[in-house]
Enzyme design. Structure first.
Site, PDB file in Angstrom:
ATOM      1  N   ASP A   1      17.972  44.148  69.196  1.00 36.60           N
ATOM      2  CA  ASP A   1      17.792  43.687  67.824  1.00 36.60           C
ATOM      3  C   ASP A   1      17.832  44.883  66.869  1.00 36.60           C
ATOM      4  O   ASP A   1      17.031  45.812  66.987  1.00 36.60           O
ATOM      5  CB  ASP A   1      16.440  42.970  67.707  1.00 36.60           C
ATOM      6  CG  ASP A   1      16.312  42.150  66.437  1.00 36.60           C
ATOM      7  OD1 ASP A   1      17.081  42.383  65.499  1.00 36.60           O
ATOM      8  OD2 ASP A   1      15.435  41.272  66.382  1.00 36.60           O
ATOM      9  N   ASP A   2      18.784  44.861  65.934  1.00 31.00           N
ATOM     10  CA  ASP A   2      18.902  45.902  64.903  1.00 31.00           C
ATOM     11  C   ASP A   2      19.168  47.296  65.483  1.00 31.00           C
ATOM     12  O   ASP A   2      18.785  48.306  64.879  1.00 31.00           O
ATOM     13  CB  ASP A   2      17.635  45.962  64.037  1.00 31.00           C
ATOM     14  CG  ASP A   2      17.539  44.811  63.051  1.00 31.00           C
ATOM     15  OD1 ASP A   2      18.354  43.881  63.141  1.00 31.00           O
ATOM     16  OD2 ASP A   2      16.628  44.846  62.195  1.00 31.00           O
TER      17      ASP A   2
ATOM     18  N   CYS B   1      20.663  38.405  61.804  1.00 37.87           N
ATOM     19  CA  CYS B   1      20.150  37.902  63.073  1.00 37.87           C
ATOM     20  C   CYS B   1      20.558  36.487  63.477  1.00 37.87           C
ATOM     21  O   CYS B   1      21.270  36.289  64.455  1.00 37.87           O
ATOM     22  CB  CYS B   1      18.640  38.009  63.038  1.00 37.87           C
ATOM     23  SG  CYS B   1      17.861  37.493  64.549  1.00 37.87           S
TER      24      CYS B   1
ATOM     25  N   ARG C   1      23.120  35.324  66.610  1.00 34.51           N
ATOM     26  CA  ARG C   1      22.623  34.687  67.828  1.00 34.51           C
ATOM     27  C   ARG C   1      23.323  33.345  68.067  1.00 34.51           C
ATOM     28  O   ARG C   1      23.568  32.961  69.212  1.00 34.51           O
ATOM     29  CB  ARG C   1      21.103  34.531  67.740  1.00 34.51           C
ATOM     30  CG  ARG C   1      20.419  35.863  67.872  1.00 34.51           C
ATOM     31  CD  ARG C   1      18.997  35.936  67.357  1.00 34.51           C
ATOM     32  NE  ARG C   1      18.674  37.331  67.132  1.00 34.51           N
ATOM     33  CZ  ARG C   1      18.194  38.159  68.063  1.00 34.51           C
ATOM     34  NH1 ARG C   1      17.929  37.711  69.271  1.00 34.51           N
ATOM     35  NH2 ARG C   1      17.974  39.423  67.788  1.00 34.51           N
TER      36      ARG C   1
ATOM     37  N   LYS D   1      13.392  36.915  71.865  1.00 35.44           N
ATOM     38  CA  LYS D   1      13.555  36.375  70.525  1.00 35.44           C
ATOM     39  C   LYS D   1      14.641  35.300  70.484  1.00 35.44           C
ATOM     40  O   LYS D   1      15.760  35.531  70.919  1.00 35.44           O
ATOM     41  CB  LYS D   1      13.901  37.523  69.573  1.00 35.44           C
ATOM     42  CG  LYS D   1      14.153  37.109  68.137  1.00 35.44           C
ATOM     43  CD  LYS D   1      14.440  38.341  67.295  1.00 35.44           C
ATOM     44  CE  LYS D   1      14.922  37.977  65.911  1.00 35.44           C
ATOM     45  NZ  LYS D   1      15.218  39.175  65.102  1.00 35.44           N
TER      46      LYS D   1
ATOM     47  N   HIS E   1      15.205  32.772  67.415  1.00 38.66           N
ATOM     48  CA  HIS E   1      15.618  32.795  66.014  1.00 38.66           C
ATOM     49  C   HIS E   1      16.767  31.845  65.695  1.00 38.66           C
ATOM     50  O   HIS E   1      17.630  32.150  64.874  1.00 38.66           O
ATOM     51  CB  HIS E   1      15.956  34.213  65.564  1.00 38.66           C
ATOM     52  CG  HIS E   1      15.589  34.432  64.118  1.00 38.66           C
ATOM     53  ND1 HIS E   1      15.557  35.667  63.520  1.00 38.66           N
ATOM     54  CD2 HIS E   1      15.230  33.540  63.139  1.00 38.66           C
ATOM     55  CE1 HIS E   1      15.206  35.545  62.257  1.00 38.66           C
ATOM     56  NE2 HIS E   1      14.995  34.259  61.999  1.00 38.66           N
TER      57      HIS E   1
ATOM     58  N   SER F   1      11.901  36.684  64.230  1.00 41.94           N
ATOM     59  CA  SER F   1      11.555  38.104  64.100  1.00 41.94           C
ATOM     60  C   SER F   1      10.054  38.262  63.910  1.00 41.94           C
ATOM     61  O   SER F   1       9.422  37.482  63.199  1.00 41.94           O
ATOM     62  CB  SER F   1      12.289  38.718  62.904  1.00 41.94           C
ATOM     63  OG  SER F   1      13.683  38.589  63.042  1.00 41.94           O
TER      64      SER F   1
ATOM     65  N   HIS G   1      13.747  45.860  65.974  1.00 38.97           N
ATOM     66  CA  HIS G   1      13.512  45.292  64.642  1.00 38.97           C
ATOM     67  C   HIS G   1      12.197  45.807  64.093  1.00 38.97           C
ATOM     68  O   HIS G   1      11.259  46.077  64.838  1.00 38.97           O
ATOM     69  CB  HIS G   1      13.472  43.763  64.757  1.00 38.97           C
ATOM     70  CG  HIS G   1      13.623  43.039  63.453  1.00 38.97           C
ATOM     71  ND1 HIS G   1      12.622  43.002  62.501  1.00 38.97           N
ATOM     72  CD2 HIS G   1      14.641  42.304  62.953  1.00 38.97           C
ATOM     73  CE1 HIS G   1      13.028  42.287  61.467  1.00 38.97           C
ATOM     74  NE2 HIS G   1      14.258  41.852  61.708  1.00 38.97           N
TER      75      HIS G   1
ATOM     76  N   ASP H   1      22.495  42.643  68.068  1.00 39.49           N
ATOM     77  CA  ASP H   1      22.798  41.474  67.244  1.00 39.49           C
ATOM     78  C   ASP H   1      23.465  41.826  65.925  1.00 39.49           C
ATOM     79  O   ASP H   1      24.143  40.991  65.316  1.00 39.49           O
ATOM     80  CB  ASP H   1      21.535  40.639  67.001  1.00 39.49           C
ATOM     81  CG  ASP H   1      20.481  41.356  66.157  1.00 39.49           C
ATOM     82  OD1 ASP H   1      20.513  42.595  66.089  1.00 39.49           O
ATOM     83  OD2 ASP H   1      19.617  40.664  65.582  1.00 39.49           O
ATOM     84  N   ASN H   2      23.267  43.039  65.428  1.00 34.99           N
ATOM     85  CA  ASN H   2      23.889  43.491  64.173  1.00 34.99           C
ATOM     86  C   ASN H   2      23.623  44.975  64.031  1.00 34.99           C
ATOM     87  O   ASN H   2      23.001  45.604  64.904  1.00 34.99           O
ATOM     88  CB  ASN H   2      23.360  42.714  62.963  1.00 34.99           C
ATOM     89  CG  ASN H   2      21.858  42.556  62.918  1.00 34.99           C
ATOM     90  OD1 ASN H   2      21.330  41.447  63.044  1.00 34.99           O
ATOM     91  ND2 ASN H   2      21.134  43.660  62.770  1.00 34.99           N
TER      92      ASN H   2
ATOM     93  N   LYS I   1      23.049  47.069  58.382  1.00 33.88           N
ATOM     94  CA  LYS I   1      22.705  45.656  58.498  1.00 33.88           C
ATOM     95  C   LYS I   1      22.874  44.933  57.161  1.00 33.88           C
ATOM     96  O   LYS I   1      22.562  45.454  56.105  1.00 33.88           O
ATOM     97  CB  LYS I   1      21.256  45.522  58.981  1.00 33.88           C
ATOM     98  CG  LYS I   1      20.753  44.090  59.119  1.00 33.88           C
ATOM     99  CD  LYS I   1      19.323  44.069  59.635  1.00 33.88           C
ATOM    100  CE  LYS I   1      18.784  42.642  59.749  1.00 33.88           C
ATOM    101  NZ  LYS I   1      17.398  42.605  60.278  1.00 33.88           N
TER     102      LYS I   1
END
Length: 525
Positions: free
Chosen positions: A37-38, A77, A81, A131, A133, A158, A235, A287-288, A308
């Site tokens: 994540d991130d 996010c 996903r 996660k 989301h 998140s 994140h 994810d990004n 992001k």
């Protein structure tokens, strides 16, 4: 006829997979997706960061295929996903604009087909750890166990979408702002909340134990399995247990990333210990791009522009590694690929039928197993606040990228040294489009002359026109009415809300052993 002859003939008549010492599913590969994540393009050691500590991801890279041109399906996010699980741009699924909130009444539509649902048709056991989301919804209708997963342990969004106080052992504060308007972060087991608020300092211990239990149980039973491990790391607010606090030169982000790396190592060790590593495809990505608004406590996009939230390269080009001992040749590839490609790749690998909908993903087999060219020649970028009025913001075709719109975003920092990244850079239409050669200029510094590249721009325009002809935007799930009635609370209807939403229950593996045993002998260092 003798008894020996009888049994010999019987064995010959049995289906090929039902023989002595072999069970159904033995020839189907296991699938493990590790979804950070991130984590940005420049965050890992293998991508050049000098002070990150990621030894397990280094080993994964040494034995696997490292991608240099890999894209998340979205710069934020929830839509990313949706993309990885469905193989479809999230705007088709209605996961736009932005992301889902704890009070969102929408979610990933149940008529969308996930990787888990595809694999269930081939007899796979399926699990998500981490996660989600993609919505909770009324009666928790959008949770993973209604989307093809047999098991779920995780936080459904998140962890900054909840009040937070302690992020590092023993009492260090959370260094980034959390949202105190919602209930404490719930930890779900399937559709039940077992801990609220979640303890971030022990969360990875629970995630790893659940993941490893799932691997070991299915390996022992001879079941092919799919594990989707979606990390909370890195994140904001970053967090880490005692072992990793102040363990790196990179500060809080580095400590969080180090714990993510430890989790990767534990999962790989379990695959090996359970005897299934050689029959498992492992896919790692993010994810990004990185959240730059947190500055030193955020991620890093390396040489890429912005981060992001934007459709510049830093927003969507992310690290990715594919690993399968004996099947994937170690090395690096410059072939174009995306997390949209995971579903068709996995489906074709196991001989499953693809969903009867328009897919935006392509089979990555030529890159992974044949050392050949990618089937993907183009990639489409949608802004965080995707809107059918504006449509596609940018298109990559081979090494060229055309920006029809550009826009900054808060997650790329309102004080970014590059003004194009800041939220003050409002949506700007470009005619002719900005054009960059990403092979020579991955930082998107030098706009190519439109007069010298008329043929390239014309080709990209044709691709855009054809793509938009087939693009049907789903009904927005993030714009639906919000309601506290869907906000997760382990004591539904309690008062005073939301402070009364507190509970602590045991996981199944905690119930089976005394707490002193699983704490002392758990896999957490």
């Amino acid at each position: 006829m003798s008894a020996l002859q009888y049994w010999h003939i019987l064995l010959l008549l049995l289906p090929a997979h039902i023989v002595v010492g072999e069970r159904p599913g033995d020839n189907l590969p296991n699938i493990v997706i590790l979804f950070a994540d991130d984590v940005g393009y420049g965050d890992l050691e293998v991508y050049g960061h000098p002070t990150s500590s990621t030894p397990n991801l280094n080993k994964l890279a040494e034995g696997g295929l490292v991608f240099t041109q890999f894209y998340a399906g979205s710069p934020v996010c929830s839509p990313s996903r949706a993309a990885i699980l469905t193989g479809r741009q999230a705007v088709r699924s209605g996961i736009y604009p932005g992301v889902l909130l704890p009070t969102s009444t929408g979610g990933l539509p149940l008529n969308e087909t996930t990787i888990a649902e595809v694999l269930k048709t081939k007899g796979y056991s399926t699990s998500i750890v981490g996660k989600w989301h993609l919505g909770v919804g009324k009666d928790r209708m959008y949770l993973p166990t209604h989307q093809g997963f047999d098991e779920y342990l995780g936080v459904p969004y998140s962890h900054d979408m909840c009040p937070c106080h302690t992020c590092f052992y023993p009492s260090d504060p959370c260094w980034n702002t959390c949202d105190f308007n919602y209930t404490g972060c719930p930890l779900f087991q399937d559709t039940n909340i077992i801990e609220q608020p979640v303890n971030l300092l022990t969360l990875d211990e629970k995630y790893v134990s659940q993941a490893n239990s799932f691997i070991d149980r299915n390996a022992d039973a001879g079941n092919p399995f799919f594990l989707y491990y979606a990390f909370q790391h890195a994140h904001h607010p970053q967090f880490a247990s005692q072992k990793f606090r102040n363990s790196t030169a990179r500060g809080t982000y580095g400590d969080s990333l180090a714990e993510l790396d430890w989790c990767v190592g534990k999962v790989l060790a379990q695959l090996k210990a359970s005897g299934v590593l050689e029959n498992t495809l492992v896919l790692f990505t993010s994810d990004n791009g990185p959240s730059l608004r947190n500055e030193n406590r955020g991620g890093n996009a390396g040489l890429l522009k912005c981060g992001k939230g934007t459709t510049y390269e830093g927003g969507q080009r992310v690290p990715a590694i594919a690993y399968w001992p004996g099947r994937i040749k170690p090395g690096r590839t410059m072939e174009l690929a995306s997390n949209l490609d995971f579903l068709p790749t996995v489906a074709n690998l196991v001989g499953a039928t693809l969903p009867s909908v328009i897919l935006d993903g392509v089979d990555m087999a030529p890159i992974l197993f044949e050392d050949d060219k990618s089937k993907r020649e183009s990639f489409f970028y949608f802004f965080t606040e995707a809107n059918p009025k504006y449509g596609v913001y940018a298109i990559r075709y081979r090494q060229y990228k055309a920006h029809y719109y550009t826009q900054g975003q808060i997650n790329s920092d309102d004080k970014n040294h590059d003004e194009d990244c800041r939220p003050s850079h409002k949506r700007t239409f470009h005619d002719p489009p900005l054009l960059f050669d990403l092979d020579q200029d991955p930082s998107e510094n030098y706009n190519l002359s439109s007069t010298d590249y008329e043929d390239v721009l014309a080709q990209i325009q044709e691709i855009k026109t054809e793509y938009e002809r087939t693009l049907v935007w789903g009904e927005s799930q993030t714009n639906r009415a919000e309601s506290t009635s869907v906000e997760p609370c382990c004591k539904q209807g309690c008062s005073p809300f939301p402070d009364c939403c507190q509970c602590h229950r045991l996981l199944f593996w905690e119930k089976a052993l005394p707490r002193s045993h699983w704490t002392r002998n758990s896999s957490l260092p």
